[in-house]
Design a protein around this motif. Structure first.
Motif, PDB file in Angstrom:
ATOM      1  N   ILE A  51      10.427  18.676  72.340  1.00  0.00           N
ATOM      2  CA  ILE A  51      11.662  18.572  71.553  1.00  0.00           C
ATOM      3  C   ILE A  51      11.337  18.281  70.097  1.00  0.00           C
ATOM      4  CG2 ILE A  51      13.896  17.423  71.330  1.00  0.00           C
ATOM      5  CD1 ILE A  51      13.471  19.039  73.942  1.00  0.00           C
ATOM      6  N   GLN A  52      10.401  17.375  69.871  1.00  0.00           N
ATOM      7  CA  GLN A  52      10.004  17.043  68.502  1.00  0.00           C
ATOM      8  C   GLN A  52       9.390  18.253  67.804  1.00  0.00           C
ATOM      9  OE1 GLN A  52       9.341  15.275  71.229  1.00  0.00           O
ATOM     10  NE2 GLN A  52      10.651  13.496  70.871  1.00  0.00           N
ATOM     11  N   THR A  53       8.662  19.070  68.561  1.00  0.00           N
ATOM     12  CA  THR A  53       8.061  20.283  67.991  1.00  0.00           C
ATOM     13  C   THR A  53       9.145  21.249  67.527  1.00  0.00           C
ATOM     14  OG1 THR A  53       6.129  20.034  69.431  1.00  0.00           O
ATOM     15  CG2 THR A  53       6.523  22.217  68.488  1.00  0.00           C
ATOM     16  N   LEU A  54      10.154  21.438  68.354  1.00  0.00           N
ATOM     17  CA  LEU A  54      11.268  22.319  67.979  1.00  0.00           C
ATOM     18  C   LEU A  54      12.054  21.750  66.802  1.00  0.00           C
ATOM     19  CD1 LEU A  54      12.380  23.249  71.586  1.00  0.00           C
ATOM     20  CD2 LEU A  54      11.784  24.924  69.824  1.00  0.00           C
ATOM     21  N   LYS A  55      12.238  20.440  66.793  1.00  0.00           N
ATOM     22  CA  LYS A  55      13.029  19.820  65.724  1.00  0.00           C
ATOM     23  C   LYS A  55      12.342  19.906  64.365  1.00  0.00           C
ATOM     24  CE  LYS A  55      15.204  15.917  66.506  1.00  0.00           C
ATOM     25  NZ  LYS A  55      15.485  14.540  66.981  1.00  0.00           N
ATOM     26  N   VAL A  95       3.051  33.120  66.209  1.00  0.00           N
ATOM     27  CA  VAL A  95       4.262  33.943  66.151  1.00  0.00           C
ATOM     28  C   VAL A  95       4.004  35.328  66.745  1.00  0.00           C
ATOM     29  CG1 VAL A  95       5.171  32.731  64.129  1.00  0.00           C
ATOM     30  CG2 VAL A  95       3.855  34.842  63.813  1.00  0.00           C
ATOM     31  N   TYR A  96       2.730  35.715  66.850  1.00  0.00           N
ATOM     32  CA  TYR A  96       2.388  37.001  67.455  1.00  0.00           C
ATOM     33  C   TYR A  96       2.317  36.908  68.981  1.00  0.00           C
ATOM     34  CZ  TYR A  96       0.971  38.131  62.658  1.00  0.00           C
ATOM     35  OH  TYR A  96       0.945  38.331  61.289  1.00  0.00           O
ATOM     36  N   GLY A  97       2.343  35.670  69.530  1.00  0.00           N
ATOM     37  CA  GLY A  97       2.280  35.495  70.972  1.00  0.00           C
ATOM     38  C   GLY A  97       0.979  36.011  71.540  1.00  0.00           C
ATOM     39  N   GLY A 153       6.376  28.337  74.321  1.00  0.00           N
ATOM     40  CA  GLY A 153       7.475  28.868  73.517  1.00  0.00           C
ATOM     41  C   GLY A 153       8.043  27.866  72.526  1.00  0.00           C
ATOM     42  N   VAL A 154       7.937  26.566  72.837  1.00  0.00           N
ATOM     43  CA  VAL A 154       8.512  25.567  71.925  1.00  0.00           C
ATOM     44  C   VAL A 154       7.837  25.624  70.555  1.00  0.00           C
ATOM     45  CG1 VAL A 154       9.258  24.041  73.765  1.00  0.00           C
ATOM     46  CG2 VAL A 154       6.972  23.728  72.792  1.00  0.00           C
ATOM     47  N   TYR A 155       6.545  25.871  70.545  1.00  0.00           N
ATOM     48  CA  TYR A 155       5.807  25.969  69.284  1.00  0.00           C
ATOM     49  C   TYR A 155       6.018  27.341  68.640  1.00  0.00           C
ATOM     50  CZ  TYR A 155       1.857  25.696  66.005  1.00  0.00           C
ATOM     51  OH  TYR A 155       1.061  25.693  64.882  1.00  0.00           O
ATOM     52  N   ASP A 156       5.849  28.385  69.452  1.00  0.00           N
ATOM     53  CA  ASP A 156       5.989  29.747  68.927  1.00  0.00           C
ATOM     54  C   ASP A 156       7.368  29.965  68.306  1.00  0.00           C
ATOM     55  OD1 ASP A 156       3.622  29.804  70.280  1.00  0.00           O
ATOM     56  OD2 ASP A 156       4.184  31.373  71.698  1.00  0.00           O
ATOM     57  N   GLU A 157       8.413  29.551  69.026  1.00  0.00           N
ATOM     58  CA  GLU A 157       9.774  29.796  68.549  1.00  0.00           C
ATOM     59  C   GLU A 157      10.158  28.869  67.395  1.00  0.00           C
ATOM     60  OE1 GLU A 157      11.802  32.399  69.397  1.00  0.00           O
ATOM     61  OE2 GLU A 157       9.926  32.993  70.346  1.00  0.00           O
ATOM     62  N   PHE A 205      11.494  30.601  64.091  1.00  0.00           N
ATOM     63  CA  PHE A 205      12.742  30.170  63.449  1.00  0.00           C
ATOM     64  C   PHE A 205      12.466  29.696  62.024  1.00  0.00           C
ATOM     65  CE2 PHE A 205      15.661  26.859  62.115  1.00  0.00           C
ATOM     66  CZ  PHE A 205      16.892  27.481  62.286  1.00  0.00           C
ATOM     67  N   GLN A 206      11.385  28.964  61.849  1.00  0.00           N
ATOM     68  CA  GLN A 206      11.023  28.468  60.518  1.00  0.00           C
ATOM     69  C   GLN A 206      10.889  29.625  59.523  1.00  0.00           C
ATOM     70  OE1 GLN A 206       6.873  27.133  59.715  1.00  0.00           O
ATOM     71  NE2 GLN A 206       7.820  25.156  59.308  1.00  0.00           N
ATOM     72  N   GLU A 207      10.247  30.685  59.947  1.00  0.00           N
ATOM     73  CA  GLU A 207      10.123  31.858  59.080  1.00  0.00           C
ATOM     74  C   GLU A 207      11.502  32.459  58.775  1.00  0.00           C
ATOM     75  OE1 GLU A 207       7.394  34.868  60.215  1.00  0.00           O
ATOM     76  OE2 GLU A 207       5.675  33.516  60.412  1.00  0.00           O
ATOM     77  N   SER A 208      12.351  32.542  59.789  1.00  0.00           N
ATOM     78  CA  SER A 208      13.662  33.159  59.608  1.00  0.00           C
ATOM     79  C   SER A 208      14.536  32.374  58.638  1.00  0.00           C
ATOM     80  CB  SER A 208      14.375  33.276  60.962  1.00  0.00           C
ATOM     81  OG  SER A 208      13.699  34.169  61.809  1.00  0.00           O
ATOM     82  N   ILE A 209      14.594  31.059  58.797  1.00  0.00           N
ATOM     83  CA  ILE A 209      15.465  30.272  57.920  1.00  0.00           C
ATOM     84  C   ILE A 209      14.887  30.226  56.501  1.00  0.00           C
ATOM     85  CG2 ILE A 209      14.425  28.007  58.446  1.00  0.00           C
ATOM     86  CD1 ILE A 209      17.309  26.854  58.305  1.00  0.00           C
ATOM     87  N   THR A 210      13.561  30.267  56.400  1.00  0.00           N
ATOM     88  CA  THR A 210      12.946  30.307  55.068  1.00  0.00           C
ATOM     89  C   THR A 210      13.332  31.589  54.336  1.00  0.00           C
ATOM     90  OG1 THR A 210      11.094  28.915  55.770  1.00  0.00           O
ATOM     91  CG2 THR A 210      10.746  30.297  53.824  1.00  0.00           C
ATOM     92  N   MET A 211      13.279  32.717  55.029  1.00  0.00           N
ATOM     93  CA  MET A 211      13.656  33.980  54.401  1.00  0.00           C
ATOM     94  C   MET A 211      15.163  34.029  54.114  1.00  0.00           C
ATOM     95  SD  MET A 211      10.965  35.554  53.704  1.00  0.00           S
ATOM     96  CE  MET A 211      11.852  36.964  53.027  1.00  0.00           C
ATOM     97  N   ALA A 212      15.969  33.362  54.955  1.00  0.00           N
ATOM     98  CA  ALA A 212      17.411  33.310  54.694  1.00  0.00           C
ATOM     99  C   ALA A 212      17.699  32.555  53.403  1.00  0.00           C
ATOM    100  CB  ALA A 212      18.129  32.655  55.874  1.00  0.00           C
ATOM    101  N   TYR A 213      16.991  31.443  53.192  1.00  0.00           N
ATOM    102  CA  TYR A 213      17.166  30.686  51.948  1.00  0.00           C
ATOM    103  C   TYR A 213      16.680  31.497  50.746  1.00  0.00           C
ATOM    104  CZ  TYR A 213      18.918  26.068  53.181  1.00  0.00           C
ATOM    105  OH  TYR A 213      19.726  25.019  53.547  1.00  0.00           O
ATOM    106  N   HIS A 214      15.625  32.258  50.939  1.00  0.00           N
ATOM    107  CA  HIS A 214      15.132  33.106  49.848  1.00  0.00           C
ATOM    108  C   HIS A 214      16.161  34.181  49.485  1.00  0.00           C
ATOM    109  CE1 HIS A 214      12.542  35.656  47.428  1.00  0.00           C
ATOM    110  NE2 HIS A 214      12.877  36.671  48.207  1.00  0.00           N
ATOM    111  N   ARG A 215      16.710  34.841  50.507  1.00  0.00           N
ATOM    112  CA  ARG A 215      17.613  35.965  50.243  1.00  0.00           C
ATOM    113  C   ARG A 215      19.004  35.503  49.804  1.00  0.00           C
ATOM    114  NH1 ARG A 215      14.999  38.285  55.461  1.00  0.00           N
ATOM    115  NH2 ARG A 215      13.472  39.757  54.603  1.00  0.00           N
ATOM    116  N   PHE A 216      19.499  34.418  50.426  1.00  0.00           N
ATOM    117  CA  PHE A 216      20.867  33.977  50.135  1.00  0.00           C
ATOM    118  C   PHE A 216      20.937  33.104  48.887  1.00  0.00           C
ATOM    119  CE2 PHE A 216      24.680  31.362  50.696  1.00  0.00           C
ATOM    120  CZ  PHE A 216      25.624  32.351  50.932  1.00  0.00           C
ATOM    121  N   HIS A 217      19.971  32.186  48.727  1.00  0.00           N
ATOM    122  CA  HIS A 217      20.009  31.247  47.612  1.00  0.00           C
ATOM    123  C   HIS A 217      19.050  31.618  46.476  1.00  0.00           C
ATOM    124  CE1 HIS A 217      22.645  28.432  49.624  1.00  0.00           C
ATOM    125  NE2 HIS A 217      21.824  28.330  50.658  1.00  0.00           N
TER     126      HIS A 217
END
Length: 330
Positions: free
Chosen positions: A90-94, A122-124, A146-150, A154-166
């Protein structure tokens, strides 16, 4: 007063502490942040009295506040070995989700550039070899790893969202197997595991038949690649690792030769979803950063083995892993 100021999370960890050293040596004012869930105070002991370094004990999954200006953030807070993230899933996901969200918010508020530490995981278990940045991966989202991989995906996805949106200045490094001094002897990864077994006179444990491959990058090379990536003008993921591939069986034989011991190799069942191949394609890093690893594995392994030999007998024979009981309900 004119020095650049950088926040490094996971500062007391293996890679984080080496990054603190690098940025202090390059003339930055460094703020290290860690909650010691897997980090170790001794990794930063040599920096505590340095006027260009300050430390904040804090869990980045809760609100992060930094006084004053901030130019850069390097987000390296995360369990990074299977033993850790299987014990504290859980801490890993958080830390990959809430922690990254908090730090992206700090970066936005401070108008700071942020680099996040992603991973070859991330390449599994990849179907493409070697792994190039535009490969989407083969990940079991509900498997034990999966807890680490995902968390990292997710970290990559939200980082790119902040780059593109903000319009936030972001960087993403995909780190392949890295080794060197300050690794935890009992963290479960192959290099400290083999070296610890050799030093204790135990047989070396190989999972599966040993045909799975890894590519090992010495920590100084890894840190130099990360440093160059932070300062370059590129926001998509970049592999940083050593493309020299070796099987785990061959690597165990190398360790026996290096240590001058007579241990045998024993075989146990392969863990679930353990990737069969790990080899980075670093063409992009070569082109973009003029970077490639310089430290030969023979040289790097000797330095690392000498570090493990310097540990106390208590550290060498301590078989139990870090007590996470105080974090279980967080």
């Amino acid at each position: 007063m004119n020095k650049k100021r950088v926040l490094i999370t996971g500062a007391a960890g293996f890679l984080g502490s080496h990054l603190c050293d690098k940025f202090v040596s390059e003339g930055f004012n460094v703020i290290g942040m860690d909650n010691y869930i897997t980090g170790d105070k001794k990794n930063l002991a040599h920096l505590i009295n340095n006027q260009n370094f300050e430390f904040i004990e804090h869990d980045v999954t809760t609100y992060v506040k930094i006084e004053g200006n901030l130019d850069y953030i390097l987000h390296f807070a995360s369990p990074a070995s299977p033993i850790d993230y299987l014990k504290i899933p859980i801490q890993t996901l958080k830390v990959g989700s809430l922690g990254t969200h908090n730090l992206l918010g700090v970066a936005k508020a401070k108008n700071a550039r942020i680099l996040v530490a992603s991973t070859s995981e991330v390449y599994g278990d990849p179907l493409v070899h070697p792994q190039i940045e535009d490969y989407y991966g083969n990940v079991n989202t509900i498997g034990p790893r999966g807890v680490y991989d995902e968390a990292k995906r997710f970290q990559e996805s939200i980082t790119m969202a902040y780059h593109r949106f903000h319009g936030l200045e972001t960087r993403i490094v995909r780190i392949f197997n890295t080794y060197g001094p300050r690794m935890r002897l009992n963290d479960g990864r192959v290099i400290p595991a083999f070296m610890g077994q050799a030093l204790r006179g135990e047989n070396l444990t190989v999972f599966g038949d040993g045909s799975q491959t890894r590519s090992f990058c010495y920590v100084d090379d890894q840190v130099e690649g990360i440093y160059k990536l932070l300062l370059c003008d590129y926001n998509l993921p970049v592999n940083i690792g050593n493309p020299h591939e070796i099987t785990i069986k061959e690597f165990a034989e190398e360790i026996i030769k290096l240590t001058g011991t007579s241990q045998k190799i024993i075989y146990e069942d392969l863990p679930v979803n353990d990737p069969m191949q790990r080899q980075p394609d670093i063409a992009l890093a070569k082109k973009l950063l003029d970077w490639e690893p310089k430290v030969d594995r023979t040289e790097g392994m000797k330095i690392t083995f000498d570090y493990f030999k310097s540990l106390t007998e208590e550290e060498l024979y301590k078989s139990e892993h870090k007590d996470f009981s105080s974090y279980i309900n967080k």
